[in-house]
Design a protein around this motif. Structure first.
Motif, PDB file in Angstrom:
ATOM      1  N   ASP A  86       6.271  -2.441  -6.719  1.00 30.12           N
ATOM      2  CA  ASP A  86       5.509  -1.280  -6.260  1.00 30.12           C
ATOM      3  C   ASP A  86       6.041  -0.734  -4.940  1.00 30.12           C
ATOM      4  O   ASP A  86       5.864   0.449  -4.635  1.00 30.12           O
ATOM      5  CB  ASP A  86       4.028  -1.643  -6.108  1.00 30.12           C
ATOM      6  CG  ASP A  86       3.362  -1.892  -7.452  1.00 30.12           C
ATOM      7  OD1 ASP A  86       3.889  -1.410  -8.474  1.00 30.12           O
ATOM      8  OD2 ASP A  86       2.318  -2.569  -7.483  1.00 30.12           O
ATOM      9  N   THR A  87       6.687  -1.590  -4.149  1.00 27.60           N
ATOM     10  CA  THR A  87       7.238  -1.145  -2.865  1.00 27.60           C
ATOM     11  C   THR A  87       8.737  -1.447  -2.765  1.00 27.60           C
ATOM     12  O   THR A  87       9.291  -1.466  -1.663  1.00 27.60           O
ATOM     13  CB  THR A  87       6.505  -1.828  -1.697  1.00 27.60           C
ATOM     14  OG1 THR A  87       6.600  -3.254  -1.833  1.00 27.60           O
ATOM     15  CG2 THR A  87       5.035  -1.429  -1.660  1.00 27.60           C
ATOM     16  N   GLY A  98       9.631   2.222  -6.438  1.00 22.57           N
ATOM     17  CA  GLY A  98       8.180   2.146  -6.605  1.00 22.57           C
ATOM     18  C   GLY A  98       7.506   3.493  -6.620  1.00 22.57           C
ATOM     19  O   GLY A  98       6.279   3.568  -6.498  1.00 22.57           O
ATOM     20  N   THR A 137       9.411  -8.386   4.956  1.00 18.07           N
ATOM     21  CA  THR A 137      10.293  -7.739   3.996  1.00 18.07           C
ATOM     22  C   THR A 137      11.469  -8.662   3.716  1.00 18.07           C
ATOM     23  O   THR A 137      11.964  -9.330   4.620  1.00 18.07           O
ATOM     24  CB  THR A 137      10.814  -6.399   4.537  1.00 18.07           C
ATOM     25  OG1 THR A 137       9.692  -5.547   4.809  1.00 18.07           O
ATOM     26  CG2 THR A 137      11.729  -5.715   3.539  1.00 18.07           C
ATOM     27  N   HIS A 166       8.672  -6.000  -0.297  1.00 14.60           N
ATOM     28  CA  HIS A 166       7.718  -6.275   0.779  1.00 14.60           C
ATOM     29  C   HIS A 166       6.761  -7.371   0.320  1.00 14.60           C
ATOM     30  O   HIS A 166       5.930  -7.150  -0.566  1.00 14.60           O
ATOM     31  CB  HIS A 166       6.953  -5.008   1.150  1.00 14.60           C
ATOM     32  CG  HIS A 166       7.820  -3.924   1.692  1.00 14.60           C
ATOM     33  ND1 HIS A 166       8.199  -3.853   3.017  1.00 14.60           N
ATOM     34  CD2 HIS A 166       8.421  -2.870   1.081  1.00 14.60           C
ATOM     35  CE1 HIS A 166       8.972  -2.803   3.209  1.00 14.60           C
ATOM     36  NE2 HIS A 166       9.134  -2.192   2.051  1.00 14.60           N
ATOM     37  N   ASP A 202      14.191   4.379  -3.820  1.00 11.00           N
ATOM     38  CA  ASP A 202      12.814   3.938  -3.969  1.00 11.00           C
ATOM     39  C   ASP A 202      12.491   3.700  -5.435  1.00 11.00           C
ATOM     40  O   ASP A 202      12.466   4.634  -6.231  1.00 11.00           O
ATOM     41  CB  ASP A 202      11.883   5.003  -3.370  1.00 11.00           C
ATOM     42  CG  ASP A 202      10.430   4.567  -3.360  1.00 11.00           C
ATOM     43  OD1 ASP A 202      10.124   3.445  -3.834  1.00 11.00           O
ATOM     44  OD2 ASP A 202       9.578   5.347  -2.871  1.00 11.00           O
TER      45      ASP A 202
END
Length: 217
Positions: free
Chosen positions: A189-190, A215, A105, A99, A213
């Motif tokens: 982080d994302t 992050g 994104t 992101h 995921d």
């Protein structure tokens, strides 16, 4: 049609965080934050992923020229097949979803060993004062003669990479995938590791995609 099918199938997916306590202890003194593995498991297949955010992790596989110093992230992945049939993963379709900001994104393709060499030896770098922009997609460049350093780096990337996209029944395949983050490692982080094309080879049946995921730690 494939997007609709995947959306309907997501309910079957199970996300499980894996806490690598031993690994944390080994690298507790590292300056860079250490990320533990994330994994997702369904339909007899488990995929785990660990982003290498510690420069020291690269020394064994890349003793002379580290991809990390050129802004490239290595993600150690493991494909474990607990089913009775072989599973084929299209490694060229694996993406790192990041992101850039609240509204943008981007999906980064994994780098081939050849593309990794180009990115390391011709790094673009990052301007920390610039507005965040889309990360460039690697474009193959023409080779200009034999380069010993390039050949050695390509060999190292090949040997450390995922050796095959075919996972035999009750077996595990491990290796590295590479993504050019242009030194923007805060995007992790994302970030999610997106693995969209998996097929059960007996009957050529498509499996649900994985969206891991990275992050969460």
């Amino acid at each position: 049609m494939r997007k609709i099918y995947y959306s309907l199938m997501r309910g079957a997916a199970l996300r499980i965080p894996l806490v690598a306590a031993g690994l944390l202890g080994s690298f507790a003194s590292a300056q860079s934050p250490l990320r533990t593995a994330s994994l997702e498991s369904h339909e007899g297949l488990t995929i785990s992923a660990t982003p290498w955010t510690d420069a020291a992790k690269y020394k064994e596989k890349f003793p002379k020229k580290s991809p990390y110093s050129a802004g490239i992230l290595a993600v150690q992945v493991s494909f474990r097949n607990d089913s009775d049939d072989s599973v084929k993963v299209n490694l060229s379709r694996v993406r790192l979803t990041v992101h850039l900001d609240a509204e943008n994104t981007q999906e980064l393709p994994s780098l081939s060993p050849e593309e990794l060499v180009q990115a390391v030896l011709k790094p673009g770098g990052k301007d920390p004062t610039a507005t965040r922009k889309k990360l460039p997609v690697p474009v193959p460049l023409p080779k200009s003669g034999k380069d010993k350093n390039a050949d050695e780096l390509q060999r190292e990337a090949q040997e450390a990479g995922v050796p095959t996209g075919v996972i035999a029944p009750h077996s595990t395949v491990r290796g590295l995938l590479y993504f050019d983050l242009q030194n923007q490692f805060d995007l992790l982080d994302t970030a999610h590791l997106y693995v969209p094309e998996l097929v059960l080879m007996r009957g050529n049946r498509a499996l649900t995609y994985f969206d891991i995921d990275l992050g969460q730690h």
